[in-house]
Design a protein around this motif. Structure first.
Motif, short mmCIF file in Angstrom:
data_model
loop_
_atom_site.label_atom_id
_atom_site.label_comp_id
_atom_site.label_asym_id
_atom_site.label_seq_id
_atom_site.Cartn_x
_atom_site.Cartn_y
_atom_site.Cartn_z
N LEU A 45 0.84 -1.22 0.00
CA LEU A 45 0.00 0.00 0.00
C LEU A 45 0.87 1.26 0.00
N GLU A 46 1.96 1.21 0.73
CA GLU A 46 2.83 2.38 0.80
C GLU A 46 3.50 2.67 -0.55
N ALA A 49 0.90 4.03 -2.89
CA ALA A 49 0.52 5.41 -2.52
C ALA A 49 1.57 6.40 -3.00
N GLN A 50 2.82 6.03 -2.82
CA GLN A 50 3.90 6.93 -3.25
C GLN A 50 3.91 7.11 -4.76
N SER A 54 -3.43 2.87 -8.34
CA SER A 54 -4.45 2.01 -7.76
C SER A 54 -4.31 0.59 -8.29
N ALA A 77 -7.78 3.50 0.64
CA ALA A 77 -6.73 4.06 -0.22
C ALA A 77 -7.16 4.09 -1.69
#
Ligand SMILES: [Zn+2]
Length: 215
Positions: A45-46, A49-50, A54, A77
């Motif tokens: 997820l990190e 996100a960076q 998706s 997220a």
């Protein structure tokens, strides 16, 4: 071991049944199976996100009930939450009623934890039984397999090799199979996946392949 034996048979079987291995949109879909996992899922997820990307997560109900917060976090997220099963069993080894029960139980567990109405399903090992396909239809779930696999479940692989396998033959509309969990594959396999993911994203970027969520 089971996965290794089954992998070669998965493709023709699914193709015969007409199960999708591609998305409709221009771009590629990145998919993660088998979570949520206490270490693998937050790490993935990190990275996503960076990168502002998706992805789709095919969750197992038995892991969602252990850590519903991670399923909720994945949803929050902006990723697509999808059904893999409740347990992680080969449908062909189950009775039709057991397949239906497992899928319904998995869908209920994920929907309870996340509030999401599920839209997509992928069976364990990518192999449907007739009852599995019928149940997917009954639950209004679109079956989605994959076009390239990182084979990140293998004990003897490397992040570079996973990235190459995931992207070498990848084209527009392709679907990449990865795993953010090691529950049903070789121990700590998700750590290699976590290292491979930035390599995969760099290659998609280099080839100007956008990432999309299946519809
Ligand atoms: Zn799986």
């Amino acid at each position: 071991v089971l996965l290794h034996l089954l992998a070669p048979t998965a493709k023709p079987f699914a193709d015969k049944l007409g199960v999708a291995r591609a998305v409709d949109q221009h771009g590629v879909a990145i998919t993660f199976d088998d979570g949520p996992h206490p270490e693998g899922t937050p790490a993935v997820l990190e990275i996503l996100a960076q990168a502002g990307i998706s992805a789709t997560f095919f969750l197992t109900g038995e892991q969602v009930v252990q850590r519903p917060h991670l399923a909720q976090q994945t949803r929050a997220a902006g990723h697509l939450i999808a059904l893999h099963g409740y347990q992680h069993k080969l449908q062909l080894r189950l009775k039709p009623q057991q397949v239906a029960d497992d899928m319904r139980r998995g869908a209920a567990a994920i929907e309870d934890a996340t509030g999401v109405k599920l839209t997509h399903h992928r069976p364990p090992y990518g192999i449907y039984s007739p009852a599995g396909l019928e149940t997917a239809q009954a639950l209004n779930l679109t079956p989605l397999l994959w076009s390239t696999a990182g084979k990140d479940w293998r004990k003897f692989t490397t992040p570079a090799r996973i990235a190459t396998r995931a992207t070498k033959t990848l084209k527009h509309k392709g679907v990449i199979l990865l795993h953010d969990a090691d529950f049903y594959s070789s121990k700590l396999s998700h750590r290699k996946t976590i290292e491979a993911l930035p390599l995969i994203l760099a290659e998609l970027n280099r080839r100007e392949l956008a990432t999309v969520l299946p519809v």
